[in-house]
Scaffold this active site. Structure first.
Site, mmCIF file in Angstrom:
data_model
loop_
_atom_site.group_PDB
_atom_site.id
_atom_site.type_symbol
_atom_site.label_atom_id
_atom_site.label_comp_id
_atom_site.label_asym_id
_atom_site.label_seq_id
_atom_site.Cartn_x
_atom_site.Cartn_y
_atom_site.Cartn_z
ATOM 1 N N GLU A 176 1.035 -1.223 0.138
ATOM 2 C CA GLU A 176 0.014 -0.102 0.000
ATOM 3 C C GLU A 176 0.748 1.317 0.232
ATOM 4 O OE1 GLU A 176 -3.531 -0.247 2.834
ATOM 5 O OE2 GLU A 176 -4.167 -1.874 1.769
ATOM 6 N N TYR A 244 -10.857 -4.417 -0.223
ATOM 7 C CA TYR A 244 -11.907 -4.629 0.744
ATOM 8 C C TYR A 244 -13.391 -4.027 0.237
ATOM 9 C CZ TYR A 244 -7.813 -5.602 3.700
ATOM 10 O OH TYR A 244 -6.597 -6.285 4.282
ATOM 11 N N GLU A 295 -4.793 -8.669 -0.664
ATOM 12 C CA GLU A 295 -5.602 -8.368 0.421
ATOM 13 C C GLU A 295 -7.085 -8.193 -0.036
ATOM 14 O OE1 GLU A 295 -4.620 -5.287 3.411
ATOM 15 O OE2 GLU A 295 -2.263 -5.948 2.749
ATOM 16 N N GLN A 362 -8.014 -11.349 6.879
ATOM 17 C CA GLN A 362 -6.868 -11.961 7.224
ATOM 18 C C GLN A 362 -7.168 -13.342 7.904
ATOM 19 O OE1 GLN A 362 -4.000 -9.858 9.454
ATOM 20 N NE2 GLN A 362 -4.255 -7.809 8.495
HETATM 21 O O1 AHR Z 1 -5.184 -5.897 6.656
HETATM 22 C C1 AHR Z 1 -5.490 -4.656 7.528
HETATM 23 C C2 AHR Z 1 -4.635 -3.638 6.658
HETATM 24 O O2 AHR Z 1 -5.600 -3.326 5.578
HETATM 25 C C3 AHR Z 1 -3.191 -3.827 6.362
HETATM 26 O O3 AHR Z 1 -2.154 -3.871 7.261
HETATM 27 C C4 AHR Z 1 -3.177 -2.935 4.888
HETATM 28 O O4 AHR Z 1 -2.295 -3.268 4.007
HETATM 29 C C5 AHR Z 1 -4.625 -2.622 4.807
HETATM 30 O O5 AHR Z 1 -5.070 -1.423 4.529
#
Ligand code: AHR
Length: 512
Positions: A176, A244, A295, A362
């Site tokens: 990121e 996300y 992610e 995660q």
């Molecule tokens: O998964 C939590 C956080 O989300 C991670 O550290 C980051 O890469 C993202 O913003």
């Protein structure tokens, strides 16, 4: 009745097993005490690592695990995590302000590689390019991968207990980098990437370097980065993307409208895949680099996970958790999260030619996790069962699925505007003479009758049916009721007709 055709003669690409990968970060309860319980713990462990979690990951053939972050990676010095544990320093964690914890470095490179080996997964390291030099990263690669007895760092590794190299193939060049990883512009990062990559590329044996990519619906990042990188494209084998899908309502008590909104948000990953892939192709990099969605998942507000009850459960807080109340970002997972996972993995299968790897965020006690654990408590979430039921897609040839997936249209709301989602999510693949089809019914009220027409494939008379279903879309597993949601498996006749209950997913496996 939904009629779908699975085209045996229309192969998309091989589904890389790594599309079913995982992400672990030193944050909240992921490592302490999700994965690491310590060698002296009464929790069954293998060299300090939670045994049951390892066994569950082996059962789903977890192919790859990303580490040590996330944003955490961007202030992580690998040297803090090697050598005798009692000598390792305690440091401020990148997440310290939000998390209230320090990083004891009990889990470092050796422990993490041990974890991967016990699971049978490849390690994927995220290198810190915000606060370490290219030389420091080159040294980490040397420490991990140089043959026994060759370099000074290979000898140091041996002194620390590992004569043979760790063989870490995948290296992320920052995380990121538009945010926690240096707060750069795309152009800035691309120049940094060129500098780091030219050093990292020459580490032996050759590593696969992953370029830090865009967030969610940032359509500029990939363009800005690839424009600068294109002349040196030989040193990138993956372009990352973080997706996300946020939250819609309460993680446990969402409404019907919020169920659909969450799915709408999740299905947008397809647009992100197509847009980012468009830049890869536009810059002519598609033979070298594919997308690495390292992610992804729902991000609900914290506080719904069982760690909020740590003290009631008689669980000692993790040693470095001064608050002892809650693991940062820990969230419960309901059937809704499971269906988000199934629909997302279906999309990954359907875009297999564009994606090299994907790691859900995660693994444990965190966002969209597969496990929740505290002390002797350990449970799987619906998402775990989705990874289980879909594992036979790994390494298979993705096949085109066409036909009527239906449409669920939602009213226009002031906040979101009108939107529609398909009634069904589907993907298919064939491996070793077995066809695997996964269907997710996105309707929260109606069962879906589906007719599968197999084109250029002759099915056997019997199939295996794996179904993830429950009596309520809010259903989830708890320490008190660990099997409220579990996978049902049966063998039965195959005639192409299946019924998928509302808010449920099904995998059909039939020899062809
Ligand atoms: O998964 C939590 C956080 O989300 C991670 O550290 C980051 O890469 C993202 O913003």
């Amino acid at each position: 009745m939904f009629k779908l055709t699975i085209h045996g003669d229309d192969r998309i690409a091989q589904i890389e097993p790594a599309l079913y990968g995982h992400f672990t970060e030193h944050i909240g309860g992921v490592f302490y005490d999700g994965i690491w319980v310590g060698e002296d713990s009464k929790v069954p462990n293998i060299r300090g690592l939670r045994k049951e979690l390892i066994e569950k990951l082996r059962a789903i053939h977890a192919p790859v695990i990303r580490w040590p972050g996330g944003c955490f990676a961007e202030t992580y010095d690998w040297r803090d995590g090697i050598g005798p544990r009692e000598n390792r320093p305690t440091r401020i964690n990148w997440w310290r302000n939000a998390d209230g914890r320090y990083e004891p470095n009990v889990v470092g490179t050796h422990e993490f590689v041990d974890f991967c080996r016990l699971v049978g997964a490849e390690p994927y390291f995220a290198a810190n390019i915000t606060s370490l030099t290219p030389l420091a990263i080159r040294d980490w690669m040397d420490y991990c991968n140089s043959p026994a007895g060759t370099t000074t760092l290979a000898k140091e590794r041996e002194k620390n207990g590992a004569r043979e190299p760790f063989g870490v193939k995948y290296w992320g060049v920052g995380n990121e980098t538009w945010g926690g990883g240096g707060n750069m512009t795309g152009e800035m990062y691309a120049h940094e990437y060129r500098k780091y990559a030219v050093v990292m590329e020459n580490a032996y044996p050759k590593a696969q370097l992953i370029c830090s990519g865009a967030d969610h619906d940032d359509w500029h990042w990939a363009n800005d980065v690839l424009r600068v990188l294109e002349p040196s494209n030989r040193i990138m084998s993956g372009l990352s993307l973080h997706f996300y899908c946020g939250s819609a309502g309460d993680p446990l008590a969402f409404s019907e409208e919020e169920w659909y909104r969450q799915l709408r948000q999740a299905l947008d990953v397809e647009r992100a895949i197509e847009r980012n892939w468009g830049f890869v192709v536009g810059y002519g990099l598609e033979r070298r680099a594919r997308l690495v969605i390292d992610e992804w998942g729902c991000w609900h507000p914290g506080g719904s996970g069982p760690s909020t009850h740590m003290k009631e459960y008689g669980i000692e807080p993790a040693p470095n958790n001064p608050d002892g109340v809650q693991n940062l970002f820990e969230q419960q997972s309901t059937m809704r999260d499971g269906i988000v996972a199934a629909a997302t993995l279906n999309l990954f299968n359907n875009h297999a030619e564009k994606i090299k790897m994907a790691t859900v965020a995660q693994l444990v006690n965190n966002l969209h996790c597969l496990f929740l654990a505290g002390g002797e408590h350990f449970i799987t979430t619906p998402t775990y069962h989705v990874f289980d039921m879909m594992q036979s897609h790994m390494g298979g040839d993705a096949l085109r699925v066409s036909g009527d997936r239906g449409v669920i249209a939602r009213e226009k709301t002031a906040a979101r505007g009108a939107y529609a989602i398909p009634n069904l999510s589907a993907s298919a693949s064939v491996k070793d003479g077995v066809l695997t089809v996964t269907l997710a019914n996105l309707s929260v009220t109606e069962a879906a009758d589906v007719r599968l027409n197999l084109s250029e494939l002759t099915p056997a008379a019997e199939a295996e049916y794996l179904t993830l279903t429950a009596s309520d879309p809010h259903a989830h597993n708890t320490y008190e009721d660990p099997e409220a949601v579990k996978l049902e498996s049966r063998t039965g006749p195959f005639d192409g007709s299946v019924t998928v209950p509302a808010f449920s997913a099904m995998t059909v496996k039939v020899r062809v």
